[in-house]
Design an enzyme around this catalytic site. Structure first.
Site, mmCIF file in Angstrom:
data_model
loop_
_atom_site.group_PDB
_atom_site.id
_atom_site.type_symbol
_atom_site.label_atom_id
_atom_site.label_comp_id
_atom_site.label_asym_id
_atom_site.label_seq_id
_atom_site.Cartn_x
_atom_site.Cartn_y
_atom_site.Cartn_z
ATOM 1 N N TYR A 63 -5.964 72.451 -15.550
ATOM 2 C CA TYR A 63 -5.125 71.378 -16.332
ATOM 3 C C TYR A 63 -3.712 71.615 -16.649
ATOM 4 C CZ TYR A 63 -4.046 67.158 -19.233
ATOM 5 O OH TYR A 63 -3.569 66.387 -19.995
ATOM 6 N N LYS A 65 -6.272 69.205 -12.437
ATOM 7 C CA LYS A 65 -6.007 67.938 -13.129
ATOM 8 C C LYS A 65 -3.746 68.117 -13.512
ATOM 9 C CE LYS A 65 -6.002 64.830 -17.534
ATOM 10 N NZ LYS A 65 -7.079 64.435 -18.587
#
Length: 211
Positions: A181, A209
């Site tokens: 992330y 992400k």
């Protein structure tokens, strides 16, 4: 005195830093109004009944009612909302305000309620690598479909520190898909492609992400 009013009327949040800031502001006002700073502690003592006590964040569990509401919400998302997956304990899930015990209980409720109907990804980000490993191992034990992890927030780590964080996790928590992330807005570091390449070579990183 205005300084006294400020202290007495303030709805104390129980946060030490907020308390310090309020005392500092009151002290400045006191000096401007020729109020002796030595008089302030008395006002602070009078304000004590307004303090909202914060539960011990290290061991608090979610209540039975909270767990039931969470299960109902998840059930609605799956059957009524038609979601294709659940991402638990991310920023919107306010993971930073939950104890490790609460986070594990939320993860368990999500996996149990889903019952394999949709994939469940658990956010296991934390301030320390040790805590991330603990939460990630738990996610694996309850058979979550994956975990999502961002670098530690607040300090603005170096690239080597970020690499070590992820590599340590990957070498310790095996056989569960990891989502990298990258969220520069909260972590103060932008994980650029060369660093991503180094990190994914260390373990079971299967997705990323970007925020």
């Amino acid at each position: 005195a205005e300084a006294m009013r400020l202290l007495l009327d303030y709805d104390w949040p129980g946060n030490v830093r907020e308390l310090e800031n309020s005392i500092e502001r009151a002290t400045i006002i006191a000096k401007g109004k020729n109020v002796e700073v030595s008089e302030l502690p008395a006002a602070i003592q009078q304000a004590k009944p307004k303090v909202r006590k914060i539960p011990n964040a290290t061991d608090r569990s979610i209540t039975a009612n909270e767990k039931n509401l969470l299960r109902e919400h998840i059930e609605y998302l799956i059957t009524g909302g038609g979601v294709h997956g659940l991402a638990m304990l991310g920023s919107t899930g306010e993971f930073a305000f939950l104890s490790e015990q609460e986070r594990m209980e939320v993860a368990e409720a999500a996996v149990e309620t889903s019952g394999g109907r949709v994939p469940v990804i658990i956010g296991t980000s934390a301030i320390t690598t040790k805590s991330v490993i603990k939460l990630s191992k738990h996610a694996k034990e309850i058979k979550a479909d994956g975990i999502v992890i961002n670098p530690q927030a607040y300090w603005g780590l170096t690239e080597e520190e970020v690499f070590h964080h992820y590599a340590t996790i990957a070498h310790t928590v095996l056989d569960i898909p990891i989502m990298l992330y990258n969220n520069p807005g909260t972590t103060k570091i932008d994980i650029k492609p060369p660093l991503v390449k180094r990190i994914i070579a260390e373990g079971n990183f299967q997705s990323i992400k970007e925020s």
